[in-house]
Design a protein around this motif. Structure first.
Motif, PDB file in Angstrom:
ATOM      1  N   PRO A  68       1.053  -1.215  -0.057  1.00 20.79           N
ATOM      2  CA  PRO A  68       0.006  -0.099   0.068  1.00 20.79           C
ATOM      3  C   PRO A  68       0.958   1.133   0.114  1.00 20.79           C
ATOM      4  O   PRO A  68       0.637   2.454  -0.613  1.00 20.79           O
ATOM      5  N   LEU A  69       2.230   1.361   0.716  1.00 22.58           N
ATOM      6  CA  LEU A  69       3.107   2.463   0.505  1.00 22.58           C
ATOM      7  C   LEU A  69       3.650   2.417  -0.771  1.00 22.58           C
ATOM      8  O   LEU A  69       3.743   3.853  -1.204  1.00 22.58           O
ATOM      9  N   ILE A  70       3.826   1.447  -1.352  1.00 18.70           N
ATOM     10  CA  ILE A  70       4.453   1.628  -2.384  1.00 18.70           C
ATOM     11  C   ILE A  70       3.458   2.414  -3.861  1.00 18.70           C
ATOM     12  O   ILE A  70       3.723   3.163  -4.569  1.00 18.70           O
ATOM     13  N   TYR A  71       2.069   1.706  -3.675  1.00 18.99           N
ATOM     14  CA  TYR A  71       1.268   2.196  -4.508  1.00 18.99           C
ATOM     15  C   TYR A  71       0.730   3.801  -4.081  1.00 18.99           C
ATOM     16  O   TYR A  71       0.742   4.503  -5.163  1.00 18.99           O
ATOM     17  N   LEU A  72       0.885   4.122  -2.849  1.00 17.30           N
ATOM     18  CA  LEU A  72       0.657   5.639  -2.480  1.00 17.30           C
ATOM     19  C   LEU A  72       1.742   6.260  -3.100  1.00 17.30           C
ATOM     20  O   LEU A  72       1.466   7.371  -3.626  1.00 17.30           O
ATOM     21  N   TRP A  73       2.882   6.077  -3.081  1.00 16.97           N
ATOM     22  CA  TRP A  73       4.249   6.648  -3.627  1.00 16.97           C
ATOM     23  C   TRP A  73       4.036   7.009  -4.812  1.00 16.97           C
ATOM     24  O   TRP A  73       4.014   7.888  -5.477  1.00 16.97           O
ATOM     25  N   ARG A  74       3.699   5.946  -5.609  1.00 11.66           N
ATOM     26  CA  ARG A  74       3.394   5.894  -7.207  1.00 11.66           C
ATOM     27  C   ARG A  74       2.321   7.005  -7.281  1.00 11.66           C
ATOM     28  O   ARG A  74       2.516   7.656  -8.382  1.00 11.66           O
ATOM     29  N   TRP A  75       1.280   7.033  -6.733  1.00  7.89           N
ATOM     30  CA  TRP A  75       0.278   7.858  -6.990  1.00  7.89           C
ATOM     31  C   TRP A  75       0.590   9.504  -6.929  1.00  7.89           C
ATOM     32  O   TRP A  75       0.100  10.193  -7.454  1.00  7.89           O
ATOM     33  N   VAL A  76       1.212   9.647  -5.579  1.00  5.07           N
ATOM     34  CA  VAL A  76       1.654  10.946  -5.529  1.00  5.07           C
ATOM     35  C   VAL A  76       2.665  11.603  -6.445  1.00  5.07           C
ATOM     36  O   VAL A  76       2.526  12.473  -7.012  1.00  5.07           O
ATOM     37  N   ARG A  77       3.555  10.599  -6.667  1.00  5.52           N
ATOM     38  CA  ARG A  77       4.448  11.110  -7.925  1.00  5.52           C
ATOM     39  C   ARG A  77       3.757  11.236  -9.185  1.00  5.52           C
ATOM     40  O   ARG A  77       4.115  12.193  -9.923  1.00  5.52           O
ATOM     41  N   ARG A  78       2.821  10.509  -9.479  1.00  3.23           N
ATOM     42  CA  ARG A  78       1.843  10.775 -10.819  1.00  3.23           C
ATOM     43  C   ARG A  78       1.318  11.972 -10.871  1.00  3.23           C
ATOM     44  O   ARG A  78       1.184  12.804 -11.646  1.00  3.23           O
ATOM     45  N   LYS A  79       0.553  12.218  -9.603  1.00  3.05           N
ATOM     46  CA  LYS A  79      -0.017  13.706  -9.282  1.00  3.05           C
ATOM     47  C   LYS A  79       1.005  14.812  -9.165  1.00  3.05           C
ATOM     48  O   LYS A  79       0.421  16.018  -9.480  1.00  3.05           O
ATOM     49  N   THR A  80       1.891  14.743  -8.986  1.00  2.01           N
ATOM     50  CA  THR A  80       2.997  15.993  -8.595  1.00  2.01           C
ATOM     51  C   THR A  80       3.926  16.298  -9.898  1.00  2.01           C
ATOM     52  O   THR A  80       4.260  17.268 -10.012  1.00  2.01           O
ATOM     53  N   VAL A  81       4.150  15.146 -10.539  1.00  2.00           N
ATOM     54  CA  VAL A  81       5.298  15.264 -11.785  1.00  2.00           C
ATOM     55  C   VAL A  81       4.546  16.284 -13.038  1.00  2.00           C
ATOM     56  O   VAL A  81       5.271  16.996 -13.719  1.00  2.00           O
ATOM     57  N   ARG A  82       3.409  15.995 -13.195  1.00  4.07           N
ATOM     58  CA  ARG A  82       2.577  16.970 -14.101  1.00  4.07           C
ATOM     59  C   ARG A  82       3.030  17.967 -14.307  1.00  4.07           C
ATOM     60  O   ARG A  82       3.349  19.183 -14.336  1.00  4.07           O
TER      61      ARG A  82
END
Length: 82
Positions: A68-82
């Motif tokens: 769950p932490l790995i998926y949360l990290w990936r989601w946060v990166r996707r949201k902030t990289v844009r």
């Protein structure tokens, strides 16, 4: 051993046993319940035993619930990289 540490150890044992059982949803439902139960336990451990013990219990919980932490990290990166 304090009651909060005992409860944190029981939480870890419950998480381990849950991971051994078969599951159709890849244990996501159990992970949500473990997170919901683990946050107050972590707060109680930190309150009773101090921030260093709280960080140790947080690291133990993060190692058990790493996906769950790995998926949360990936989601946060996707949201902030844009």
């Amino acid at each position: 051993m304090s009651h909060s540490i005992t409860l944190a150890c029981l939480w870890a044992i419950t998480a381990t046993v849950t991971a051994m059982l078969p599951s159709r949803d890849h244990h996501w439902r159990a992970a949500y319940l473990l997170i919901a139960a683990g946050i107050p336990i972590l707060g109680w451990v930190t309150y009773e035993n101090g921030p260093w013990v709280g960080l140790i219990v947080l690291a133990a919980g993060a190692s058990i619930l790493r996906w769950p932490l790995i998926y949360l990290w990936r989601w946060v990166r996707r949201k902030t990289v844009r």
